[in-house]
Design an enzyme around this catalytic site. Structure first.
Site, PDB file in Angstrom:
ATOM      1  N   HIS A 116      -2.978   3.760   1.466  1.00  0.00           N
ATOM      2  CA  HIS A 116      -3.331   4.764   0.464  1.00  0.00           C
ATOM      3  C   HIS A 116      -3.979   5.940   1.178  1.00  0.00           C
ATOM      4  CE1 HIS A 116      -4.374   6.172  -3.623  1.00  0.00           C
ATOM      5  NE2 HIS A 116      -5.401   6.727  -2.996  1.00  0.00           N
ATOM      6  N   CYS A 117      -3.396   7.100   1.018  1.00  0.00           N
ATOM      7  CA  CYS A 117      -3.906   8.313   1.670  1.00  0.00           C
ATOM      8  C   CYS A 117      -4.746   9.109   0.678  1.00  0.00           C
ATOM      9  CB  CYS A 117      -2.739   9.162   2.185  1.00  0.00           C
ATOM     10  SG  CYS A 117      -3.259  10.695   2.991  1.00  0.00           S
TER      11      CYS A 117
END
Length: 272
Positions: A116-117
């Site tokens: 998850h960025c």
């Protein structure tokens, strides 16, 4: 559109920081650093402007493509999937395809989830991995270019490149409070520190992606030493960036189909 984009406050804060930071960096290089050199050739000036514009546009365009891709693919197909090797997700109420994982932030199972960025406000997975890698590459190039371009400028503004200058860059707040820099020098020192920090961060992230793609792994698979999806580096690159991997660097809108559908993956003879 991606309904899971920037659902958390941390995501929205990080996305806002990213968008503002990239715009500030472009303004700083174009309007503060470059005029300092007083270049006599218009062609050189235009070349710098063109380079900055290309790096900024490619980074931003691929960022947009990362954010609009749905990380879960087709939800109905996920619900129909009943592969025996897959685990059940209690949160989504589905049988997860291989290599997919549930993201607590997006609150959805992501196909071939890498991570998850926060700065993209979404997960990186099967549908947007190509755009994330290209975006990261252009951000790294922009960080290298910006730090090289401002090197002489920083020395001129902060008194050379000796220990005192590095003190002002590493601890600009202390230098300001002790009277070692003016308000303008403080601004230059902060921008320089952030630029160097971004270069280190982008270099670290990019080398991680290169290693993972080379071995046909996601971040989770690298951490758990899963190697069965390693088809050789050429096929691994195709699986990550698509069949036209050599063209994805030109434009984010050039089609580059990936060989996997998100529910079945080819495996090698390697064991975990």
């Amino acid at each position: 559109m991606n309904p899971y984009f920037a659902r958390s406050r941390n995501d929205r804060l990080a996305v806002g920081t990213f968008l503002f930071g990239t715009l500030l960096a472009v303004w700083y290089l174009m309007c503060v650093v470059l005029p300092h050199y007083q270049l006599s050739s218009d062609y050189v000036i235009y070349a710098h402007y063109a380079t900055m514009t290309i790096l900024y546009f490619q980074s931003l365009a691929n960022f947009v493509m990362v954010t609009v891709a749905r990380p879960d693919g087709n939800c109905k197909a996920l619900q129909r999937n009943q592969q025996t090797e897959s685990a059940h997700c209690d949160a989504c109420g589905i049988v997860k395809p291989p290599r997919s994982h549930h993201c607590k932030v997006c609150d959805v199972c992501v196909l071939k989830r890498d991570h998850h960025c926060w700065f993209a406000g979404c997960c990186v997975g099967l549908r947007n991995h190509r755009h994330f890698v290209v975006m990261l590459t252009y951000l790294w190039l922009a960080a290298v270019y910006g730090n090289v371009l401002q090197w002489t400028f920083v020395g001129d503004q902060l008194g050379g490149h000796g220990p005192a200058t590095w003190f002002r860059i590493v601890a600009p707040h202390v230098a300001l409070l002790t009277g070692h820099v003016t308000a303008y020098q403080f601004f230059v020192a902060v921008m320089t520190f952030v630029g160097l920090l971004c270069l280190v961060m982008f270099s670290w992230l990019l080398q991680m992606q290169v290693v993972q793609i080379y071995h046909g792994q996601t971040q989770h698979e690298r951490e758990t030493a899963v190697t069965k999806y390693d088809l050789g580096w050429r096929q691994n690159v195709t699986c990550a960036l698509g069949s036209r991997w050599y063209l994805v660097w030109i434009s984010p809108w050039i089609p580059s189909p990936i060989p996997d559908d998100g529910y079945e993956y080819r495996t090698s003879a390697k064991t975990d």
